[in-house]
Design a protein around this motif. Structure first.
Motif, mmCIF file in Angstrom:
data_model
loop_
_atom_site.group_PDB
_atom_site.id
_atom_site.type_symbol
_atom_site.label_atom_id
_atom_site.label_comp_id
_atom_site.label_asym_id
_atom_site.label_seq_id
_atom_site.Cartn_x
_atom_site.Cartn_y
_atom_site.Cartn_z
ATOM 1 N N ARG A 66 0.776 -1.143 0.051
ATOM 2 C CA ARG A 66 -0.119 -0.099 0.083
ATOM 3 C C ARG A 66 0.906 1.264 -0.040
ATOM 4 N N ASP A 67 1.695 1.388 0.859
ATOM 5 C CA ASP A 67 2.567 2.251 0.987
ATOM 6 C C ASP A 67 3.474 2.851 -0.244
ATOM 7 N N ILE A 68 4.122 1.817 -1.007
ATOM 8 C CA ILE A 68 5.010 1.900 -2.035
ATOM 9 C C ILE A 68 4.001 2.192 -3.413
ATOM 10 N N ILE A 69 2.979 1.508 -3.674
ATOM 11 C CA ILE A 69 2.162 1.535 -4.749
ATOM 12 C C ILE A 69 1.628 2.944 -4.648
ATOM 13 N N SER A 70 1.138 3.614 -3.442
ATOM 14 C CA SER A 70 0.437 4.712 -3.522
ATOM 15 C C SER A 70 1.294 5.776 -3.986
ATOM 16 N N GLU A 71 2.710 5.609 -3.619
ATOM 17 C CA GLU A 71 3.599 6.848 -3.967
ATOM 18 C C GLU A 71 4.340 6.569 -5.361
ATOM 19 N N ASP A 72 4.379 5.492 -5.749
ATOM 20 C CA ASP A 72 5.217 5.313 -7.034
ATOM 21 C C ASP A 72 4.237 5.276 -8.190
ATOM 22 N N ARG A 73 4.236 6.170 -8.849
ATOM 23 C CA ARG A 73 3.765 6.456 -10.201
ATOM 24 C C ARG A 73 3.856 5.851 -11.497
ATOM 25 N N SER A 74 4.995 5.166 -11.400
ATOM 26 C CA SER A 74 5.544 4.302 -12.469
ATOM 27 C C SER A 74 4.853 2.800 -12.653
ATOM 28 N N ILE A 75 4.233 2.447 -11.270
ATOM 29 C CA ILE A 75 3.519 1.375 -11.361
ATOM 30 C C ILE A 75 2.192 1.481 -11.965
ATOM 31 N N ASN A 76 2.137 0.832 -13.229
ATOM 32 C CA ASN A 76 0.841 1.021 -13.934
ATOM 33 C C ASN A 76 -0.470 0.034 -13.349
ATOM 34 N N ALA A 77 0.086 -1.006 -12.961
ATOM 35 C CA ALA A 77 -1.261 -1.908 -12.503
ATOM 36 C C ALA A 77 -0.594 -2.777 -11.280
ATOM 37 N N ALA A 78 -1.744 -3.141 -10.520
ATOM 38 C CA ALA A 78 -1.393 -4.133 -9.256
ATOM 39 C C ALA A 78 -2.321 -5.162 -9.278
ATOM 40 N N ILE A 79 -1.765 -6.508 -9.171
ATOM 41 C CA ILE A 79 -2.661 -7.692 -9.148
ATOM 42 C C ILE A 79 -2.697 -8.144 -7.586
ATOM 43 N N LEU A 80 -3.794 -8.066 -7.016
ATOM 44 C CA LEU A 80 -3.866 -8.381 -5.781
ATOM 45 C C LEU A 80 -4.801 -9.585 -5.210
ATOM 46 N N ASP A 81 -4.171 -10.481 -4.233
ATOM 47 C CA ASP A 81 -4.964 -11.541 -3.855
ATOM 48 C C ASP A 81 -6.125 -11.019 -2.784
ATOM 49 N N THR A 117 -7.958 5.573 -3.341
ATOM 50 C CA THR A 117 -7.785 6.965 -2.819
ATOM 51 C C THR A 117 -6.720 7.990 -3.361
ATOM 52 N N HIS A 118 -5.714 7.122 -3.357
ATOM 53 C CA HIS A 118 -4.528 7.754 -3.951
ATOM 54 C C HIS A 118 -4.071 7.635 -5.331
ATOM 55 N N ARG A 119 -4.371 6.564 -5.877
ATOM 56 C CA ARG A 119 -4.112 6.229 -7.521
ATOM 57 C C ARG A 119 -5.375 6.134 -8.144
ATOM 58 N N HIS A 120 -5.872 7.045 -8.654
ATOM 59 C CA HIS A 120 -7.287 6.843 -9.654
ATOM 60 C C HIS A 120 -6.807 6.194 -10.938
ATOM 61 N N ASP A 121 -5.739 6.248 -11.587
ATOM 62 C CA ASP A 121 -5.226 5.948 -12.603
ATOM 63 C C ASP A 121 -4.834 4.468 -12.588
ATOM 64 N N LEU A 122 -4.702 3.914 -11.446
ATOM 65 C CA LEU A 122 -3.872 2.469 -11.292
ATOM 66 C C LEU A 122 -5.180 1.353 -11.840
ATOM 67 N N ILE A 123 -4.498 0.533 -12.519
ATOM 68 C CA ILE A 123 -5.382 -0.701 -13.037
ATOM 69 C C ILE A 123 -5.166 -1.682 -11.689
ATOM 70 N N ILE A 124 -6.315 -2.103 -11.265
ATOM 71 C CA ILE A 124 -6.254 -2.965 -10.289
ATOM 72 C C ILE A 124 -6.894 -4.388 -10.680
ATOM 73 N N VAL A 125 -6.296 -5.281 -10.588
ATOM 74 C CA VAL A 125 -6.656 -6.647 -10.663
ATOM 75 C C VAL A 125 -6.784 -7.428 -9.429
ATOM 76 N N MET A 126 -7.829 -8.266 -9.305
ATOM 77 C CA MET A 126 -8.176 -8.959 -7.957
ATOM 78 C C MET A 126 -8.269 -10.437 -8.281
ATOM 79 N N LEU A 127 -7.576 -11.363 -7.559
ATOM 80 C CA LEU A 127 -7.624 -12.709 -7.469
ATOM 81 C C LEU A 127 -8.123 -13.461 -6.181
ATOM 82 N N THR A 128 -9.038 -14.442 -6.476
ATOM 83 C CA THR A 128 -9.730 -15.127 -5.340
ATOM 84 C C THR A 128 -9.722 -16.429 -5.570
ATOM 85 N N GLY A 129 -9.529 -17.266 -4.450
ATOM 86 C CA GLY A 129 -9.568 -18.825 -4.586
ATOM 87 C C GLY A 129 -10.975 -19.273 -4.636
#
Length: 322
Positions: free
Chosen positions: A45-60, A77-89
């Motif tokens: 959370r801390d790193i991705i919120s600040e690092d604008r070079s990260i285009n997408a996050a794949i989250l469990d 709330t910090h990254r409106h541009d971030l592409i978020i992908v969610m994984l579930t079991g």
């Protein structure tokens, strides 16, 4: 010659084996991209919120300390541009709807989904964002669900429809696609029009459930409001559930929805299949007396007092989101 790393992906998962697999395969699949890996959602959370070079996050979706949904909410709330992908079991419809409709999650993939599939989806989204003017419902996500899902506008004109809803409409006389591609519900449930077009002085409801029934035919019908951010217009997601086709929910779903322990959820799942208490107890591996004790707690947590009521509640609660 150094290859420019134009796209950067963050992987967040507490499963070290899965992260190791991503590390092994990522460079082979997308050698021109870069990646960072986190097994701690708080650090991510801390790193991705600040690092604008990260285009997408794949989250469990299920992680200790912070769930994927919680992490997605904070990142948004910090990254409106971030592409978020969610994984579930497991197939968690309620979380999927929340993730897509309220947290701006791009895709909701079940485990296992190949890394290649996820990266292709992210690549396609990056390529299309420049020319995309409005928020739409991801149709690939809709086809992952075992339920009928239809996106409509306030006049019930069909915008998107998954394969399962088309199959339900083929079998059922209660819903169909009418003239000019409008969703026809027959008989129309009382209160549907008021939900779609509430009076000006009344705050619109987020969702409403209806039971469609004629002769021996039944359908569960949930409609959920989905505001569009680009132009202020409202669309709606319709969930159709044919009770004759519905399977008992997964153990994890039962734990999440009703607050059951894993042992209670295992017993509930068997009871929802129509087994007698002694048969269910044997399959779960507990004594009949223990099963009776569990059943009392299950009744209290689900708000019923008889086994037929329990079956109806369990089989309808997840798809209807009641």
């Amino acid at each position: 010659m150094t290859v420019e790393k134009s796209i950067r992906i963050a992987f967040v998962d507490d499963d070290e084996h899965l992260l190791s697999s991503h590390r092994r395969n990522f460079g082979r699949l997308r050698p021109e991209w870069d990646a960072v890996y986190f097994n701690d959602p708080l650090k991510a959370r801390d790193i991705i919120s600040e690092d604008r070079s990260i285009n997408a996050a794949i989250l469990d979706i299920h992680m200790p300390g912070m769930t994927g949904l919680e992490l997605a909410a904070e990142l948004r709330t910090h990254r409106h541009d971030l592409i978020i992908v969610m994984l579930t079991g497991y197939a968690d419809l309620q979380s999927a709807l929340l993730a897509v409709n309220e947290l701006g999650v791009f895709r909701f993939y079940p485990k296992p989904t190949t890394l290649q599939t996820m990266l292709e989806g992210i690549e396609g989204e990056i390529e299309s964002r420049a020319g995309q003017s409005e928020e739409t419902l991801p149709t690939d996500f809709l086809d992952l669900l075992e339920l009928g899902v239809i996106a409509v506008d306030d006049s019930l004109s069909i915008l998107h429809m998954n394969a399962q809803s088309a199959e339900i409409m083929r079998r059922s006389s209660l819903v169909r696609s009418g003239t000019q591609g409008r969703l026809v519900v027959d008989p129309a449930p009382e209160g549907l029009n008021a939900f779609l077009n509430p009076p000006a002085h009344q705050a619109p409801r987020a969702q409403q459930s209806f039971s469609l029934e004629r002769d021996e035919e039944k359908l569960s019908f949930l409609i959920r409001r989905v505001p569009k951010k680009a132009d202020g217009k409202t669309t709606f997601m319709v969930i159709l559930v044919d009770p004759t086709q519905q399977k008992p929910p997964a153990i994890d779903d039962l734990m999440d929805l009703f607050g059951l322990t894993r042992s209670e959820a295992k017993l509930t799942q068997r009871l929802a299949e129509g087994l007698a208490l002694d048969q269910a107890a044997e399959l779960v591996g507990i004594s009949h007396s223990t099963a009776r004790t569990y059943l009392k707690t299950i009744f209290a947590k689900t708000g019923v007092n008889r086994q037929p009521q329990l079956m109806k509640t369990v089989l309808s609660a997840i798809p209807s989101l009641r």
